[in-house]
Scaffold this motif. Structure first.
Motif, PDB file in Angstrom:
ATOM      1  N   ALA A   1       0.876  -1.141   0.069  1.00  0.00           N
ATOM      2  CA  ALA A   1       0.000   0.087  -0.136  1.00  0.00           C
ATOM      3  C   ALA A   1       0.857   1.361  -0.064  1.00  0.00           C
ATOM      4  O   ALA A   1       0.622   2.176  -0.522  1.00  0.00           O
ATOM      5  CB  ALA A   1      -0.911   0.079   1.189  1.00  0.00           C
ATOM      6  N   LEU A   2       1.879   1.145   0.906  1.00  0.00           N
ATOM      7  CA  LEU A   2       2.943   2.421   0.765  1.00  0.00           C
ATOM      8  C   LEU A   2       3.417   2.339  -0.663  1.00  0.00           C
ATOM      9  O   LEU A   2       3.242   3.567  -1.282  1.00  0.00           O
ATOM     10  CB  LEU A   2       4.031   2.063   1.913  1.00  0.00           C
ATOM     11  N   MET A   3       3.981   1.370  -1.344  1.00  0.00           N
ATOM     12  CA  MET A   3       4.609   1.654  -2.692  1.00  0.00           C
ATOM     13  C   MET A   3       3.467   1.868  -3.635  1.00  0.00           C
ATOM     14  O   MET A   3       3.906   2.897  -4.547  1.00  0.00           O
ATOM     15  CB  MET A   3       5.610   0.287  -2.860  1.00  0.00           C
ATOM     16  N   ASP A   4       2.317   1.550  -3.686  1.00  0.00           N
ATOM     17  CA  ASP A   4       1.521   1.923  -4.408  1.00  0.00           C
ATOM     18  C   ASP A   4       0.971   3.490  -4.540  1.00  0.00           C
ATOM     19  O   ASP A   4       1.076   4.206  -5.284  1.00  0.00           O
ATOM     20  CB  ASP A   4      -0.029   1.264  -4.140  1.00  0.00           C
ATOM     21  N   ALA A   5       1.018   3.955  -3.353  1.00  0.00           N
ATOM     22  CA  ALA A   5       0.683   5.392  -2.854  1.00  0.00           C
ATOM     23  C   ALA A   5       1.967   6.229  -3.502  1.00  0.00           C
ATOM     24  O   ALA A   5       1.742   7.413  -3.967  1.00  0.00           O
ATOM     25  CB  ALA A   5       0.375   5.727  -1.463  1.00  0.00           C
ATOM     26  N   MET A   6       3.268   5.708  -3.279  1.00  0.00           N
ATOM     27  CA  MET A   6       4.380   6.333  -3.812  1.00  0.00           C
ATOM     28  C   MET A   6       4.282   6.347  -5.282  1.00  0.00           C
ATOM     29  O   MET A   6       4.703   7.592  -5.981  1.00  0.00           O
ATOM     30  CB  MET A   6       5.778   5.624  -3.306  1.00  0.00           C
ATOM     31  N   ALA A   7       3.788   5.181  -6.004  1.00  0.00           N
ATOM     32  CA  ALA A   7       3.747   5.341  -7.369  1.00  0.00           C
ATOM     33  C   ALA A   7       2.706   6.174  -7.849  1.00  0.00           C
ATOM     34  O   ALA A   7       2.841   6.946  -8.865  1.00  0.00           O
ATOM     35  CB  ALA A   7       3.280   3.855  -7.881  1.00  0.00           C
ATOM     36  N   TYR A   8       1.548   6.333  -7.070  1.00  0.00           N
ATOM     37  CA  TYR A   8       0.484   7.485  -7.389  1.00  0.00           C
ATOM     38  C   TYR A   8       1.170   8.790  -7.355  1.00  0.00           C
ATOM     39  O   TYR A   8       0.850   9.739  -8.332  1.00  0.00           O
ATOM     40  CB  TYR A   8      -0.492   7.294  -6.442  1.00  0.00           C
TER      41      TYR A   8
ATOM     42  N   GLY B   1       6.559  -5.412  -5.949  1.00  0.00           N
ATOM     43  CA  GLY B   1       6.311  -3.835  -5.852  1.00  0.00           C
ATOM     44  C   GLY B   1       7.480  -3.007  -5.681  1.00  0.00           C
ATOM     45  O   GLY B   1       7.489  -2.075  -6.395  1.00  0.00           O
ATOM     46  N   GLY B   2       8.526  -3.699  -5.229  1.00  0.00           N
ATOM     47  CA  GLY B   2       9.841  -2.850  -5.011  1.00  0.00           C
ATOM     48  C   GLY B   2      10.438  -2.646  -6.577  1.00  0.00           C
ATOM     49  O   GLY B   2      11.102  -1.741  -6.807  1.00  0.00           O
TER      50      GLY B   2
END
Length: 780
Positions: free
Chosen positions: A271-278, A376-377
């Protein structure tokens, strides 16, 4: 028979008489007192062979054929290019292990119910006769799928017992193999779906070229993760790199090296990585040229043919995939516990600071959907263009691309069936016919359940496997597994479930060759420091005796002594390493170092010339969208692009109302998994206790040092508590590896975290989800 060393080791008279009689009956003597009166100090170069994150030079100082102290490498200049391989406190305390009064001294046979821990001493001849008879009977009745060598890392040397047993059983008709490992199952399975390989890491020496290093669940100060890993991070920081630690725990690595700590709830890293991508997409911070040239599946313009619209990674992040959920920092804040402002700042910093390295530890991928964390990474590394460059890092598994070839004992298994190393309880309970899912490789289904287990230097039967109580119940049922053999140095929690226990020699009582986790830099030779004690025997010795009983001795040994096998491995290793020393020189120096003119960079060739050096994937590119995963047709659990999937027993599980605390199991500096847990010296270093946040303790009226009950539906652990601000609210951690010690009511009194963990393999790797557990904590 001279008994100087027996007196030194302070064993009782009855034990001494039994050992002497059985030694005479079996026709061999275990004690050599040739050096027992030699007062001169010998210094013997060796190393550790258990599954420690470090592989260090250990120097055993020997007098009277006894180790009197241990030192480490100090005889070469300590330089940035060639740092000394200095041992940590584990191996410096090794005398407390080799001379521990609880060492197994002779073979034993179970006399009570399995798991009761009741045994009687027997001779080696009787033990091997019983083992051979059971092996013959079970192989004849059930076939090779019924014979299993349990996953074990207590001895990782090239001449370990498991190496010899694989060789013997391969000659006897085969055995059931396993794939993967408890540490990295998810990342080793998932990373190749992006890159085609697990070798995605630059040399650690290259970290000094990074401007930003993000450590995602990576704590080499305690786990070691390769000797001198923390040292290389320190060099990077001294060179100007900013280091950020993302971890539920304010780890020793974060304390010593990080500029910033960002606590995150376990199982929510995606979820953290998804939001960083966003943030990167919304602010147009991604390296679009890199994505267009080298990647498949980031956006609709770069999807494989035949895939319906709306299935790219960008579609998922923006909520244009049918979910209508944009993966905003506000969305991630409620899941991860990280403030949205922190997520935005982190995303911008990673996107705008180049080169940067997002280094993923192995803890985050040990959860219910750990395959997603690994992939994700890799996407964030691609979005920032940090792949194939100095100072960057491709993420995923992160094993180094440069490796030294190290020869192994040759063996061949004619039986092609393989199960996930984590799925062996299923292979016991429902093994025959198992194979309808992805858990079996090499065969459509298993022809038999597991009926015989060789547990060689391992504690995974009950201690290191999830749901210790449930697993113990399976092993107690003698109608399921018919026969279990354990070979070890101590009477571990797993050894109690054996039918036959065989005492092993110690790593300082044998010769061997070991490789570090980072096998690109050096190999170590383990010289024998002292003679073997009691009736402990080397694996080649007793497995050779077992081979005789199976009519395979000549074929098994090829006429070689153990020393000749050592020479064989060195000669084979030298064939592929032109500057490798001779056998005598390697033994004398104890180490072979390979020097490099410059650090190795993962995927440098692919980035510089993608036409002639494509990525080893089906498309030849970085596969953010995987056609292979799409073809599995299981998008909820095995999506084609990496996604956040809410974990069972994660923070969003409704059961959290009853068990509100997420419990994980960090690595302790006092143990190597479960090795060293019974060492008194290490208990002085760090007591076994549950780490709990101050606020969580306050509302439960718990004070630092109290005895508490940590529990869920699977079991109870009674343990002292460490109340601290160094762990985030809503999370507790019990250092993994403590030996399972249930009391008469079934409550564990030592602090074995696997009493609380759940047996539910991950969906793709069938790996270990041990950081996915919800508990409650109450004062006793």
């Amino acid at each position: 028979m001279k008994i100087d060393r027996i007196k030194l080791l302070n064993i009782d008279k009855n034990t001494l008489e039994f050992i002497e009689k059985s030694c005479q009956r079996d026709g061999f003597y275990t004690f050599s007192s040739e050096d027992a009166h030699d007062e001169r100090e010998r210094i013997v170069s060796t190393s550790g062979s258990h599954n420690c994150g470090g592989r260090c030079v250990i120097k055993a100082h020997v007098k009277y054929n006894r180790i009197v102290r241990i030192s480490t490498e100090d005889d070469i200049p300590d330089t940035e290019k060639v740092p000394q391989l200095r041992g940590c406190l584990r191996c410096r305390a090794y005398r407390n292990r080799i001379y521990n009064c609880d060492r197994l001294k002779y073979p034993m046979k179970r006399i009570g119910k399995r798991g009761e821990g009741k045994f009687k001493p027997i001779t080696w001849q009787e033990a091997l006769d019983i083992t051979a008879d059971n092996l013959k009977r079970i192989m004849h009745k059930y076939g090779p799928d019924s014979i299993y060598i349990q996953y074990a890392t207590g001895n990782e040397g090239k001449l370990s017992e498991k190496a010899w047993m694989k060789r013997l059983l391969g000659m006897y008709g085969g055995y059931l193999s396993y794939y993967g490992n408890y540490s990295t199952a998810c990342t080793q399975t998932a990373t190749p779906y992006t890159f085609g390989t697990i070798y995605t890491g630059n040399s650690r020496e290259d970290w000094v070229n990074s401007r930003l290093i993000i450590l995602l669940g990576f704590n080499p100060a305690d786990t070691i993760h390769g000797t001198n890993t923390a040292y290389y991070l320190k060099m990077a920081r001294n060179a100007g790199a900013k280091i950020i630690s993302i971890d539920p725990i304010y780890s020793n690595t974060a304390v010593a090296l990080a500029d910033k700590w960002i606590p995150v709830r376990p199982t929510t890293d995606n979820a953290l990585m998804d939001a960083m991508a966003y943030v990167m997409i919304e602010e147009n911070l991604q390296d679009q040229k890199f994505l267009d040239r080298y990647c498949v599946g980031f956006d609709e313009s770069h999807m494989p043919s035949g895939i319906p619209g709306g299935n790219s990674y960008k579609n998922y992040i923006l909520g244009e995939d049918g979910s209508k959920i944009s993966k905003t920092p506000a969305w991630a804040e409620t899941i991860t516990g990280i403030p949205r402002e922190t997520i935005v700042e982190l995303a911008r910093e990673y996107a705008l600071t180049k080169p940067a390295a997002l280094i993923q530890g192995f803890g985050p991928q040990r959860h219910a959907y750990g395959e997603q964390v690994a992939r994700g990474g890799t996407v964030l590394a691609a979005m920032t263009g940090n792949i194939g460059i100095s100072g960057g890092w491709a993420s995923g598994t992160g094993y180094p691309v440069e490796n030294i070839y190290a020869a192994s004992i040759p063996y061949y298994n004619p039986n092609k069936s393989e199960i996930s190393m984590f799925s062996w309880p299923d292979a016991i309970v429902r093994g025959k016919g198992m194979g309808a899912d992805l858990s079996v490789r090499g065969a459509k289904k298993l022809s038999s359940s597991i009926k015989l287990i060789f547990n060689l230097g391992g504690n995974c039967l009950v201690n290191q496997h999830t749901d210790s109580n449930g697993t113990a119940g399976i092993l107690r049922d003698e109608d399921l597994v018919k026969f279990i053999v354990t070979n070890d140095q101590f009477f571990t929690a797993s050894a109690k479930f054996s039918d036959i226990i065989l005492p092993s020699d110690d790593m300082m009582e044998r010769e061997d060759i070991v490789t570090p986790w980072d096998v690109g830099s050096y190999l170590l030779f383990m010289n024998k420091a002292v003679d073997t004690v009691f009736q402990c025997r080397n694996g080649y010795d007793w497995i050779g005796e077992l081979a005789k009983r199976l009519g395979l001795f000549d074929r098994f040994t090829e006429g070689r002594s153990l020393n000749e096998w050592v020479e064989y491995l060195i000669e084979e290793t030298a064939k592929k390493n032109p500057d490798f020393p001779s056998c005598s020189e390697f033994k004398k120096k104890g180490i072979y170092r390979r020097s490099y003119e410059k650090p190795s960079i993962a995927f440098k060739k692919q980035i510089e010339d993608p036409l002639h050096d494509p990525f080893p994937t089906p498309s030849g590119k970085i596969e953010i969208f995987s056609n292979r995963l799409w073809g599995m047709n299981n998008p909820e659990k095995i999506p084609a692009v990496p996604k956040y999937i809410s974990a069972w027993e994660g923070p969003e599980d409704p059961i959290s109302r009853k068990y509100p605390i997420q419990c994980i199991g960090h690595h302790s500096k006092r143990r190597v998994h479960s090795t060293f847990d019974n060492m008194g010296w290490m208990e002085e270093v760090e007591r076994q206790q549950v780490f709990m946040n101050c606020e969580d303790a306050r509302v439960r009226h718990i004070s630092d040092g109290d005895m508490v009950k940590v529990f869920n539906s699977r079991g109870t652990v009674i343990i002292p508590v460490k109340v601290t601000a160094r762990i985030m609210p809503g999370v507790a951690s019990i250092p993994q590896g403590a030996w399972w010690t249930p009391d008469k009511n079934g409550a564990d009194r030592r602090g074995c975290i696997n009493v609380l963990t759940r047996y539910k393999p991950t969906p793709l790797a069938f790996g270990n989800p041990s950081h996915t557990s919800l508990v409650e904590i109450k004062k006793v």
